[in-house]
Design a protein around this motif. Structure first.
Motif, PDB file in Angstrom:
ATOM      1  N   LEU A  30      28.804  15.001  13.326  1.00 29.24           N
ATOM      2  CA  LEU A  30      29.942  15.367  14.167  1.00 29.24           C
ATOM      3  C   LEU A  30      29.748  16.736  14.794  1.00 29.24           C
ATOM      4  O   LEU A  30      30.058  16.947  15.973  1.00 29.24           O
ATOM      5  CB  LEU A  30      31.228  15.338  13.344  1.00 29.24           C
ATOM      6  CG  LEU A  30      31.703  13.953  12.885  1.00 29.24           C
ATOM      7  CD1 LEU A  30      32.973  14.079  12.058  1.00 29.24           C
ATOM      8  CD2 LEU A  30      31.934  13.032  14.069  1.00 29.24           C
ATOM      9  N   ARG A  31      29.233  17.695  14.038  1.00 32.26           N
ATOM     10  CA  ARG A  31      29.032  19.036  14.610  1.00 32.26           C
ATOM     11  C   ARG A  31      27.981  19.015  15.714  1.00 32.26           C
ATOM     12  O   ARG A  31      28.110  19.699  16.727  1.00 32.26           O
ATOM     13  CB  ARG A  31      28.622  20.031  13.518  1.00 32.26           C
ATOM     14  CG  ARG A  31      29.694  20.308  12.478  1.00 32.26           C
ATOM     15  CD  ARG A  31      31.037  20.620  13.094  1.00 32.26           C
ATOM     16  NE  ARG A  31      31.049  21.844  13.867  1.00 32.26           N
ATOM     17  CZ  ARG A  31      32.015  22.181  14.693  1.00 32.26           C
ATOM     18  NH1 ARG A  31      33.039  21.386  14.876  1.00 32.26           N
ATOM     19  NH2 ARG A  31      31.968  23.316  15.347  1.00 32.26           N
ATOM     20  N   VAL A  34      29.605  17.482  18.795  1.00 32.08           N
ATOM     21  CA  VAL A  34      30.492  18.482  19.381  1.00 32.08           C
ATOM     22  C   VAL A  34      29.681  19.530  20.139  1.00 32.08           C
ATOM     23  O   VAL A  34      30.037  19.951  21.243  1.00 32.08           O
ATOM     24  CB  VAL A  34      31.355  19.140  18.286  1.00 32.08           C
ATOM     25  CG1 VAL A  34      32.060  20.381  18.817  1.00 32.08           C
ATOM     26  CG2 VAL A  34      32.389  18.152  17.761  1.00 32.08           C
ATOM     27  N   SER A 174      36.567  19.096  12.057  1.00 38.97           N
ATOM     28  CA  SER A 174      35.399  18.237  11.895  1.00 38.97           C
ATOM     29  C   SER A 174      35.080  18.010  10.428  1.00 38.97           C
ATOM     30  O   SER A 174      34.666  16.918  10.034  1.00 38.97           O
ATOM     31  CB  SER A 174      34.186  18.854  12.598  1.00 38.97           C
ATOM     32  OG  SER A 174      34.362  18.845  13.995  1.00 38.97           O
TER      33      SER A 174
END
Length: 285
Positions: A30-31, A34, A174
Motif C-alpha cells: 500500500l505504501r 501511494v 495505510s
C-alpha cells in the motif's frame, strides 16, 4: 475413509505468524502504491511493481506459513516444488494486474471492480494451486459452498485493498488498512481450509515429494528476505514515511522552477514600465 485434519498443529504460532506476514506485505504494498500515485516525481511503474510483488509475496508467505501447521493425522504430507513456485508467480502476476490497472486508469467504479475481481481470483488461484501441490496418501475433496465463499472473500478483500491503495494516503491510515487486509486474507485462507476433506487411500501409505518443513522453510526464506528488503526501501524513503498531506503542500509551493531557498534573486522590473514619480504621468504601454 476420511482423514483427521488438524490445521493448527503448532497452536497459535502459525496463524499469528501468517497474519503478521500478510499485514507486512499489505503495508509495504500500500505504501509503494501511494508513493507512485501521489508524488509527481516518482517512477510509477517501478513503485507499482514493488507494491504488487510485496502484496503477492505477503499473501503467498501467509498461506504457506499457515500450511506448516496443517496435518492429516493418518498420513504424512509432502509438497510438489514446481506447483509451489507456480502459486507464488500467480499471486504476484495477478496482484500486479489489479495494481497497475488502478495505478494507471484510476479508481473508477468499473476499473476498481474489474481489477478487484481479477486480483481476487488470482489470490484464490494461488491458494488452490498451493493446495494442489500437496502430496499425501489420499485425495483432497472440497465442499463447493465453502469454496465459493472463500473466493468471494478473496474478491472483496482484493477490491478493498485496491481501493485503500488509491484512497487512503496517510501513514497511519495505510497501516490500519494493512491490518484489515491481513484479517481478510487470513479469513479467506481459513475459510478455504474449512472446505477441505481428505479421503484416504490407506493409512501410513507412501507419498511423493518433499516434507512440509524441508521444502517450505527454505522456499519461504526468499519471499521473507524480499519483504524485509522492501521494508528497508520504505523506511529510508522519507516520502513513503510522511503523510500525503506533506507531499501535496511541498509540491503546491514549488510546482515548477527554483525553490524559494535557491539563491537566484528575482529580476528587477524593467525601467521602461516604471511610473515617473516627478510628473505623475505614465509612459505609454
Amino acid at each position: 475413509m476420511n482423514g483427521t485434519i488438524d490445521g493448527f498443529r503448532y497452536g497459535a504460532v502459525t496463524p499469528v505468524a501468517a497474519y503478521l506476514m500478510a499485514c507486512l506485505g499489505g503495508a509495504l504494498g500500500l505504501r509503494c502504491v501511494v508513493r507512485s500515485l501521489h508524488n509527481q516525481h516518482s517512477w510509477k511503474a517501478g513503485w507499482l511493481a514493488l507494491g504488487a510483488t510485496s502484496i503477492g509475496c505477503g499473501i503467498w508467505t501467509m498461506h504457506f506459513i499457515a500450511m506448516i501447521g496443517f496435518q492429516v493425522e493418518e498420513t504424512r504430507i509432502g509438497y510438489d516444488a514446481g506447483l509451489t513456485v507456480l502459486s507464488l508467480a500467480v499471486a504476484i502476476v495477478m496482484v500486479a494486474v489489479g495494481v497497475f490497472a488502478v495505478g494507471y486508469r484510476g479508481a473508477t467504479p468499473g476499473t476498481l471492480s474489474a481489477a478487484g475481481v481479477i486480483t481476487g481470483l488470482g489470490v484464490a488461484a494461488m491458494h488452490y494451486l498451493g493446495m494442489a501441490a500437496l502430496r499425501l496418501d489420499g485425495t483432497i475433496e472440497y465442499r463447493t459452498g465453502t469454496v465459493a465463499l472463500s473466493v468471494a472473500i478473496a474478491i472483496v478483500a482484493a477490491t478493498a485493498a485496491l481501493w485503500a491503495a488509491v484512497s487512503i494516503r496517510g501513514f497511519l491510515a495505510s497501516l490500519g488498512a494493512s491490518l484489515v487486509m491481513g484479517v481478510a486474507v487470513s479469513g479467506m485462507h481459513y475459510t478455504a481450509m474449512a472446505a477441505v476433506r481428505v479421503h484416504l487411500h490407506g493409512t501410513g501409505g507412501a507419498w511423493t515429494g518433499d516434507s512440509a518443513t524441508s521444502l517450505l522453510l527454505p522456499m519461504l526464506l526468499g519471499p521473507v528476505i524480499f519483504l524485509l528488503l522492501a521494508g528497508v526501501v520504505v523506511m529510508f524513503d522519507p516520502l513513503l514515511v510522511m503523510g500525503e498531506g506533506t507531499w501535496d503542500r511541498s509540491f503546491a509551493r514549488h510546482p515548477v522552477g527554483p525553490r524559494a531557498t535557491d539563491k537566484h534573486p528575482a529580476p528587477e522590473p524593467d525601467a521602461a514600465f516604471t511610473p515617473r514619480a516627478s510628473t505623475g504621468r505614465r509612459r505609454p504601454r
